[in-house]
Design a protein around this motif. Sequence first.
Motif, PDB file in Angstrom:
ATOM      1  N   ARG A 106     -68.650  58.751  14.278  1.00  0.00           N
ATOM      2  CA  ARG A 106     -69.534  59.534  15.170  1.00  0.00           C
ATOM      3  C   ARG A 106     -68.888  59.733  16.540  1.00  0.00           C
ATOM      4  NH1 ARG A 106     -74.566  56.141  12.795  1.00  0.00           N
ATOM      5  NH2 ARG A 106     -75.071  57.539  11.082  1.00  0.00           N
ATOM      6  N   GLN A 107     -68.148  58.727  17.002  1.00  0.00           N
ATOM      7  CA  GLN A 107     -67.452  58.876  18.296  1.00  0.00           C
ATOM      8  C   GLN A 107     -66.329  59.915  18.181  1.00  0.00           C
ATOM      9  OE1 GLN A 107     -66.371  54.989  20.133  1.00  0.00           O
ATOM     10  NE2 GLN A 107     -67.707  54.098  18.587  1.00  0.00           N
ATOM     11  N   VAL A 108     -65.591  59.884  17.046  1.00  0.00           N
ATOM     12  CA  VAL A 108     -64.494  60.856  16.872  1.00  0.00           C
ATOM     13  C   VAL A 108     -65.076  62.274  16.789  1.00  0.00           C
ATOM     14  CG1 VAL A 108     -62.609  61.622  15.391  1.00  0.00           C
ATOM     15  CG2 VAL A 108     -62.995  59.182  15.715  1.00  0.00           C
ATOM     16  N   ARG A 109     -66.186  62.421  16.076  1.00  0.00           N
ATOM     17  CA  ARG A 109     -66.826  63.745  15.947  1.00  0.00           C
ATOM     18  C   ARG A 109     -67.126  64.319  17.329  1.00  0.00           C
ATOM     19  NH1 ARG A 109     -72.344  63.113  13.082  1.00  0.00           N
ATOM     20  NH2 ARG A 109     -72.791  62.161  15.086  1.00  0.00           N
ATOM     21  N   ASP A 110     -67.552  63.481  18.270  1.00  0.00           N
ATOM     22  CA  ASP A 110     -67.878  63.964  19.613  1.00  0.00           C
ATOM     23  C   ASP A 110     -66.623  64.226  20.443  1.00  0.00           C
ATOM     24  OD1 ASP A 110     -70.494  63.746  18.913  1.00  0.00           O
ATOM     25  OD2 ASP A 110     -70.811  61.794  19.872  1.00  0.00           O
ATOM     26  N   ARG A 111     -65.599  63.386  20.267  1.00  0.00           N
ATOM     27  CA  ARG A 111     -64.409  63.518  21.136  1.00  0.00           C
ATOM     28  C   ARG A 111     -63.351  64.457  20.590  1.00  0.00           C
ATOM     29  NH1 ARG A 111     -61.936  58.219  23.735  1.00  0.00           N
ATOM     30  NH2 ARG A 111     -60.724  59.804  24.815  1.00  0.00           N
ATOM     31  N   LEU A 112     -63.252  64.566  19.251  1.00  0.00           N
ATOM     32  CA  LEU A 112     -62.261  65.457  18.619  1.00  0.00           C
ATOM     33  C   LEU A 112     -62.979  66.328  17.596  1.00  0.00           C
ATOM     34  CD1 LEU A 112     -59.237  63.105  17.687  1.00  0.00           C
ATOM     35  CD2 LEU A 112     -59.408  64.604  19.682  1.00  0.00           C
ATOM     36  N   PRO A 113     -63.668  67.386  18.067  1.00  0.00           N
ATOM     37  CA  PRO A 113     -64.484  68.178  17.137  1.00  0.00           C
ATOM     38  C   PRO A 113     -63.669  68.843  16.021  1.00  0.00           C
ATOM     39  CG  PRO A 113     -64.725  68.967  19.407  1.00  0.00           C
ATOM     40  CD  PRO A 113     -63.753  67.838  19.454  1.00  0.00           C
ATOM     41  N   GLN A 114     -62.352  68.955  16.211  1.00  0.00           N
ATOM     42  CA  GLN A 114     -61.528  69.579  15.159  1.00  0.00           C
ATOM     43  C   GLN A 114     -61.273  68.639  13.993  1.00  0.00           C
ATOM     44  OE1 GLN A 114     -60.418  68.348  18.014  1.00  0.00           O
ATOM     45  NE2 GLN A 114     -58.197  68.022  18.063  1.00  0.00           N
ATOM     46  N   ALA A 115     -61.589  67.351  14.151  1.00  0.00           N
ATOM     47  CA  ALA A 115     -61.333  66.386  13.067  1.00  0.00           C
ATOM     48  C   ALA A 115     -62.221  66.697  11.867  1.00  0.00           C
ATOM     49  CB  ALA A 115     -61.598  64.973  13.565  1.00  0.00           C
ATOM     50  N   GLN A 116     -61.625  66.539  10.680  1.00  0.00           N
ATOM     51  CA  GLN A 116     -62.382  66.785   9.452  1.00  0.00           C
ATOM     52  C   GLN A 116     -62.876  65.449   8.904  1.00  0.00           C
ATOM     53  OE1 GLN A 116     -60.186  69.217   6.724  1.00  0.00           O
ATOM     54  NE2 GLN A 116     -61.823  69.150   5.202  1.00  0.00           N
ATOM     55  N   ARG A 174     -55.057  62.366  -4.583  1.00  0.00           N
ATOM     56  CA  ARG A 174     -54.592  63.765  -4.629  1.00  0.00           C
ATOM     57  C   ARG A 174     -55.530  64.683  -3.858  1.00  0.00           C
ATOM     58  NH1 ARG A 174     -50.146  63.913  -7.214  1.00  0.00           N
ATOM     59  NH2 ARG A 174     -49.824  62.666  -9.087  1.00  0.00           N
ATOM     60  N   ALA A 175     -56.828  64.445  -3.979  1.00  0.00           N
ATOM     61  CA  ALA A 175     -57.808  65.283  -3.257  1.00  0.00           C
ATOM     62  C   ALA A 175     -57.611  65.131  -1.747  1.00  0.00           C
ATOM     63  CB  ALA A 175     -59.224  64.871  -3.657  1.00  0.00           C
ATOM     64  N   LEU A 176     -57.298  63.917  -1.322  1.00  0.00           N
ATOM     65  CA  LEU A 176     -57.084  63.674   0.108  1.00  0.00           C
ATOM     66  C   LEU A 176     -55.797  64.354   0.589  1.00  0.00           C
ATOM     67  CD1 LEU A 176     -58.609  62.165   2.290  1.00  0.00           C
ATOM     68  CD2 LEU A 176     -57.330  60.112   1.701  1.00  0.00           C
ATOM     69  N   ILE A 177     -54.745  64.273  -0.213  1.00  0.00           N
ATOM     70  CA  ILE A 177     -53.484  64.924   0.159  1.00  0.00           C
ATOM     71  C   ILE A 177     -53.688  66.444   0.254  1.00  0.00           C
ATOM     72  CG2 ILE A 177     -51.156  65.503  -0.670  1.00  0.00           C
ATOM     73  CD1 ILE A 177     -50.830  62.604  -1.531  1.00  0.00           C
ATOM     74  N   ASP A 178     -54.461  67.015  -0.657  1.00  0.00           N
ATOM     75  CA  ASP A 178     -54.745  68.454  -0.585  1.00  0.00           C
ATOM     76  C   ASP A 178     -55.356  68.814   0.767  1.00  0.00           C
ATOM     77  OD1 ASP A 178     -53.768  69.014  -3.046  1.00  0.00           O
ATOM     78  OD2 ASP A 178     -55.723  69.168  -4.064  1.00  0.00           O
ATOM     79  N   LEU A 179     -56.307  68.010   1.224  1.00  0.00           N
ATOM     80  CA  LEU A 179     -56.952  68.292   2.512  1.00  0.00           C
ATOM     81  C   LEU A 179     -55.954  68.121   3.657  1.00  0.00           C
ATOM     82  CD1 LEU A 179     -60.365  66.422   2.049  1.00  0.00           C
ATOM     83  CD2 LEU A 179     -59.991  68.898   2.008  1.00  0.00           C
ATOM     84  N   LEU A 180     -55.118  67.078   3.564  1.00  0.00           N
ATOM     85  CA  LEU A 180     -54.160  66.787   4.640  1.00  0.00           C
ATOM     86  C   LEU A 180     -53.077  67.854   4.738  1.00  0.00           C
ATOM     87  CD1 LEU A 180     -53.958  62.973   3.964  1.00  0.00           C
ATOM     88  CD2 LEU A 180     -54.325  63.924   6.247  1.00  0.00           C
ATOM     89  N   GLU A 181     -52.767  68.478   3.622  1.00  0.00           N
ATOM     90  CA  GLU A 181     -51.674  69.465   3.601  1.00  0.00           C
ATOM     91  C   GLU A 181     -52.176  70.900   3.792  1.00  0.00           C
ATOM     92  OE1 GLU A 181     -48.671  68.925   3.953  1.00  0.00           O
ATOM     93  OE2 GLU A 181     -48.321  66.855   3.318  1.00  0.00           O
ATOM     94  N   THR A 182     -53.467  71.082   4.020  1.00  0.00           N
ATOM     95  CA  THR A 182     -53.996  72.421   4.292  1.00  0.00           C
ATOM     96  C   THR A 182     -54.126  72.588   5.808  1.00  0.00           C
ATOM     97  OG1 THR A 182     -55.244  72.318   2.250  1.00  0.00           O
ATOM     98  CG2 THR A 182     -55.914  74.004   3.841  1.00  0.00           C
ATOM     99  N   PRO A 183     -53.343  73.520   6.408  1.00  0.00           N
ATOM    100  CA  PRO A 183     -53.409  73.659   7.863  1.00  0.00           C
ATOM    101  C   PRO A 183     -54.839  73.931   8.323  1.00  0.00           C
ATOM    102  CG  PRO A 183     -51.637  74.993   6.957  1.00  0.00           C
ATOM    103  CD  PRO A 183     -52.428  74.474   5.795  1.00  0.00           C
ATOM    104  N   SER A 184     -55.216  73.339   9.464  1.00  0.00           N
ATOM    105  CA  SER A 184     -56.570  73.586   9.949  1.00  0.00           C
ATOM    106  C   SER A 184     -56.530  74.791  10.881  1.00  0.00           C
ATOM    107  CB  SER A 184     -57.126  72.349  10.649  1.00  0.00           C
ATOM    108  OG  SER A 184     -56.497  72.186  11.881  1.00  0.00           O
ATOM    109  N   THR A 185     -57.650  75.507  10.966  1.00  0.00           N
ATOM    110  CA  THR A 185     -57.677  76.761  11.728  1.00  0.00           C
ATOM    111  C   THR A 185     -58.097  76.549  13.172  1.00  0.00           C
ATOM    112  OG1 THR A 185     -59.872  77.041  10.777  1.00  0.00           O
ATOM    113  CG2 THR A 185     -58.079  78.299   9.771  1.00  0.00           C
ATOM    114  N   ASN A 186     -58.391  75.289  13.548  1.00  0.00           N
ATOM    115  CA  ASN A 186     -58.772  75.081  14.951  1.00  0.00           C
ATOM    116  C   ASN A 186     -57.869  74.044  15.602  1.00  0.00           C
ATOM    117  OD1 ASN A 186     -59.688  72.919  13.525  1.00  0.00           O
ATOM    118  ND2 ASN A 186     -61.847  73.398  13.771  1.00  0.00           N
TER     119      ASN A 186
END
Length: 186
Positions: A106-116, A174-186
Motif C-alpha cells: 500500500r505504501q509503494v502504491r502511493d509512492r510509486l504509482p507506476q508499480a504493477q 513464467r507468468a511473472l517473467i512475462d509481466l517483467l519483460e513487457t515494457p510499461s507505458t508509464n
Amino acid sequence: MSTPIIVLAGPSGVGKSTVVQWVREHDPRVWFSVSATTRAPRPGEIDGENYHFVSNERFDEMVRNHEFLEWAEYAGNRYGTPLQPLLEHQAHGRPVLLEIELQGVRQVRDRLPQAQLVFLAPPSWEELVARLTGRGTEDPAVVERRLVTAREELAAEAEFHTSIVNSSVESAGRALIDLLETPSTN
Ligand code: ADP
Ligand code: 5GP
C-alpha cells in the motif's frame, strides 16, 4: 516506455520466495530488491542475497535516514525496501521485482504509482496451510499467527492489478517473467 517495477505479494507460505528464486534463476535481466529485515536468517538463507539481516539499531537508523521506499512490521519483525538501489537499477533499464507484504504494497502504491501490483494466490486454503506447515521453519505458534495474517492478506486480492495462482512453480514463474519483460507505458 520504461522497464516495469513489479511488486509481488501474497499470504505467507503461498510460495513467493520459491517463485522469486525460480525467476532469478531463469531471467538474469530481472533485478530483485533485497530487503532489510530484523528477522533471524532461516537455515540456508544468505545475507545480502535473501535479505540484508540487520540489528534493530541499524533498522532504526535506516528509518531515520529515510533509506526505505517502504517498511512494515510483520509477525514480530521489521522489513523494509531500500530505495536507492531500486532507483539505480531501474534507471539502468533492469526490470525490478519486489517481494513484500501488504502494508508495504500500500505504501509503494502511493509512492510509486507506476508499480504493477501482483498477487500470488494459493490453489486453495488447504494447500496454503499444508505449504506453511510443511516448510517446517516456524514453530506452531508462529505458523498460527501467520495463518491469521494470511486470511487478511487473501481478502486484499482485489487491491492488486493482477493475480497469479501458484499451482506450479514453473507456470507461476513464467507468468511473472512475462509481466517483467513487457515494457510499461508509464
Ligand atoms: P512464502 O515465501 O510465500 O512464505 P515459500 O516460498 O517459503 O513461501 O514456500 C512455502 C512452502 O511451499 C515451501 O516449502 C515451498 O517449497 C512450497 N511451495 C512453493 N511453491 C509451491 C508449489 N507451486 N507447489 C508445491 N509447493 C510449493
Ligand atoms: P519472511 O519472514 O517469510 O521472509 O517474510 C515475511 C513477510 O515479509 C513476507 O510477506 C514478505 O513478502 C515480507 N517482506 C519481505 N521483505 C519486505 C520488505 O522489504 N517490506 C515489506 N513491507 N515486507 C517485506
